[in-house]
Design an enzyme around this catalytic site. Structure first.
Site, mmCIF file in Angstrom:
data_model
loop_
_atom_site.group_PDB
_atom_site.id
_atom_site.type_symbol
_atom_site.label_atom_id
_atom_site.label_comp_id
_atom_site.label_asym_id
_atom_site.label_seq_id
_atom_site.Cartn_x
_atom_site.Cartn_y
_atom_site.Cartn_z
ATOM 1 N N HIS A 302 0.656 -1.172 0.283
ATOM 2 C CA HIS A 302 -0.125 -0.129 0.153
ATOM 3 C C HIS A 302 0.898 0.974 -0.325
ATOM 4 O O HIS A 302 1.755 1.597 0.668
ATOM 5 C CB HIS A 302 -0.705 -0.486 1.583
ATOM 6 C CG HIS A 302 -1.779 -0.887 0.841
ATOM 7 N ND1 HIS A 302 -2.223 -1.933 2.353
ATOM 8 C CD2 HIS A 302 -2.818 -1.506 0.380
ATOM 9 C CE1 HIS A 302 -3.158 -2.714 1.907
ATOM 10 N NE2 HIS A 302 -3.236 -2.542 0.880
ATOM 11 N N PHE A 456 3.598 0.050 5.191
ATOM 12 C CA PHE A 456 4.572 -1.133 5.699
ATOM 13 C C PHE A 456 4.006 -1.875 5.610
ATOM 14 O O PHE A 456 3.951 -3.394 6.635
ATOM 15 C CB PHE A 456 4.750 -0.783 7.401
ATOM 16 C CG PHE A 456 5.089 0.507 7.487
ATOM 17 C CD1 PHE A 456 6.116 1.135 6.223
ATOM 18 C CD2 PHE A 456 4.745 1.007 8.659
ATOM 19 C CE1 PHE A 456 6.479 2.166 7.527
ATOM 20 C CE2 PHE A 456 5.780 1.906 9.350
ATOM 21 C CZ PHE A 456 6.165 2.604 8.525
ATOM 22 N N HIS A 457 3.307 -2.605 4.485
ATOM 23 C CA HIS A 457 2.510 -3.991 3.990
ATOM 24 C C HIS A 457 2.586 -4.690 2.955
ATOM 25 O O HIS A 457 2.287 -5.318 2.018
ATOM 26 C CB HIS A 457 0.672 -3.417 4.054
ATOM 27 C CG HIS A 457 0.188 -2.450 4.938
ATOM 28 N ND1 HIS A 457 -1.076 -1.154 4.668
ATOM 29 C CD2 HIS A 457 1.101 -2.697 6.292
ATOM 30 C CE1 HIS A 457 -0.996 -1.654 5.634
ATOM 31 N NE2 HIS A 457 -0.198 -2.168 7.093
ATOM 32 N N GLN A 458 3.962 -5.237 3.228
ATOM 33 C CA GLN A 458 4.844 -5.820 1.683
ATOM 34 C C GLN A 458 4.059 -7.376 1.988
ATOM 35 O O GLN A 458 4.687 -7.844 3.004
ATOM 36 C CB GLN A 458 6.769 -6.145 2.095
ATOM 37 C CG GLN A 458 7.033 -4.244 2.198
ATOM 38 C CD GLN A 458 7.394 -3.905 3.412
ATOM 39 O OE1 GLN A 458 6.043 -3.948 4.352
ATOM 40 N NE2 GLN A 458 7.933 -3.024 4.076
#
Length: 518
Positions: A302, A456-458
């Site tokens: 994101h 921070f949504h890898q």
């Protein structure tokens, strides 16, 4: 030094949001011996346990501190990619938002996997057994009595409720619970669910799952264990080699190995173990075990802009997790589901470029930010090895904003955020707009490229599916390899709508069902 066993039934590599669930549930629901290997340390420290100071963990020893390669679409900036390096993983260092994802996310997963067990109706039942929901009762959609306590923030900052009023006037309805009907339709706004107990104590997946399970003799947890590679006997993944206190150890798995190290380390270990694209592995003199060209591809995250900032009339210190308002909405009405998710940041939130450019204040009490967010990106990135050793860095090419549709959606999101923030309702909280102001055209796009970063949504680098780029099947088994599964955010075919901790916990629960045949 921890005593290292020679053999166990199951080895779970990675003690993050998914891995904690897998290890604890396997130990609880069977008499099998389970070994959990986590590279980081103990999560029982004040900066993890206190939900109000979570940002202190970003860039600390509890963060892998990955960064992107210079991205042309971000004006050649490198964006930080925080990932948890501590027991509990991201659930121990993140912003504590519990967002399940949209109905359309899971129905599309089910179609890609050819398995209705991944459909929205199915995963809702999994979520219900995970949750101890302390908010408004909703028996059809929300669970109580599960291991993960979830609540609404206590006494949010006053600007949060006013933002809901202003959002309503631009057509975005307010919901008491953003994980209920809001995720079955066009979206809405509200106060996010958070994983907090007793007002300010973080609920991580280490505290919810692993700590209670450690009382069981069949579960062993080793911290500080960096997984190096997987060993094979023929087509079967038979053992894991890892480094602990400078020494290499190898443990055999008589049943299965589960990789739960996240969307960067899981594909790295796969590739350095000989599972990946043949040409890429050959370039680094890695012997091929299984050609799977999708390993390390399909990277998604994101995108979060830093941000739309207003100075307070009266300073207001941050409360709770400092992010007490969000909304899910469509940048275009014709879209099937929400693609944008701004987040209230209770400070002046700027990037390394925009903060000095707009002279943003350092005192968090003096300003607030509505940070535009894109949760259905079209851009896709990839990972690239630089060598065959564990110590060799991995290159992350995120390709953020490389697709014009992403720029279009984010600029529209920014316009909505400014419309809300500059509305009459917000006047009691707005002395002046600090950033970005009424930019248009090329100047607006330049601002977006300078302000864009990650949520921070890898995810998505070892995707589930049935096409040539899929890495795992609907049961999370790695194609062409026996005894090896993946259970973390890397298996997502497409990233979920909203913060990814909750879906990763659900993936862990579902993985155990699949392993044990439940």
């Amino acid at each position: 030094m921890s005593t290292v066993p020679k053999q166990v039934d199951y080895i779970v590599c990675g003690g993050g949001a998914s891995g904690c669930v897998v290890a604890a549930r396997l130990a609880e629901r069977s008499d099998a011996t389970v070994l959990l290997l986590e590279a980081g340390g103990d999560e029982r420290v004040p900066d993890v346990e206190d939900s109000r100071v979570w940002m202190k963990n970003i860039g600390s020893e509890r963060d892998w501190c990955f960064t992107t390669e210079p991205q042309p679409s971000l004006n050649n900036r490198r964006a930080p990619l925080p990932m948890g390096r501590v027991l509990g993983g991201g659930s121990s260092i993140n912003g504590l938002v519990w967002a399940r994802g949209h109905k359309a996310d899971f129905d599309s997963w089910a179609e890609e996997a050819g398995d209705p067990g991944w459909s929205y109706d199915s995963v809702v039942e999994v979520y219900k057994r995970i949750e101890n929901w302390l908010g408004p009762s909703h028996p059809r959609l929300r669970g109580t009595g599960g291991p993960v306590s979830i609540t609404l923030p206590d006494n949010p900052v006053p600007v949060a409720s006013t933002l809901m009023d202003a959002a309503g006037k631009v057509g975005i309805p307010a919901y008491e619970d953003l994980n209920a009907e809001a995720m079955e339709g066009p979206g809405g706004c509200g106060i996010p669910n958070v994983t907090v107990e007793d007002g300010d104590r973080r609920v991580s997946m280490a505290s919810a799952y692993i700590r209670p399970a450690m009382e069981r003799e069949n579960l062993k947890v080793i911290l500080g264990a960096e997984v190096d590679h997987i060993r094979f006997e023929g087509t079967r993944a038979s053992a894991v080699s890892f480094v602990l206190d400078g020494q290499e150890h190898t443990v055999e798995a008589s049943r299965e190995i589960v990789l739960s190290m996240g969307a960067i380390n899981t594909p790295r270990v796969l590739m350095q173990s000989g599972i990946g694209d043949e040409d890429h592995l050959k370039k680094h003199a890695i012997d091929l075990h299984q050609h799977l060209p999708g390993v390390g591809r399909n990277f998604q995250d994101h995108i979060l802009l830093a941000g739309c900032v207003w100075e307070y009339v009266t300073p207001e210190p941050p409360r709770n997790n400092s992010a007490e308002f969000t909304f899910f909405w469509k940048s275009e009405s014709s879209l099937p589901s929400p693609d944008i998710q701004p987040m209230l940041e209770e400070c002046a939130f700027g990037s390394e470029v925009t903060r000095p450019q707009f002279d943003l204040p350092d005192d968090p009490a003096t300003a607030w930010t509505l940070a535009p967010g894109l949760v259905a990106p079209k851009s896709r990135g990839y990972l690239e090895l630089t060598g065959k050793r564990r110590q060799d860095p991995i290159k992350v090419h995120t390709n953020f904003l490389s697709e014009p549709a992403d720029m279009k959606a984010l600029t529209r999101c920014l316009e909505i955020c400014r419309e809300i923030g500059n509305a009459e309702d917000l006047r009691p909280f707005v002395k002046q707009e600090l950033m970005p102001g009424p930019l248009k055209g090329a100047a607006l796009e330049e601002f977006v490229r300078d302000a864009a970063g990650t949520y921070f949504h890898q995810t998505c680098t070892a995707k589930m599916g049935r096409d040539a780029m899929s890495v795992v099947d609907g049961a999370l088994r790695v194609y062409g390899v026996d005894g090896l599964r993946i259970a973390d955010g890397s298996i997502m075919p497409t990233i979920t709508t909203g913060n990814t901790m909750a879906p990763c916990v659900m993936i862990g629960e579902r993985a155990v069902d699949l392993i044990l045949g439940a």
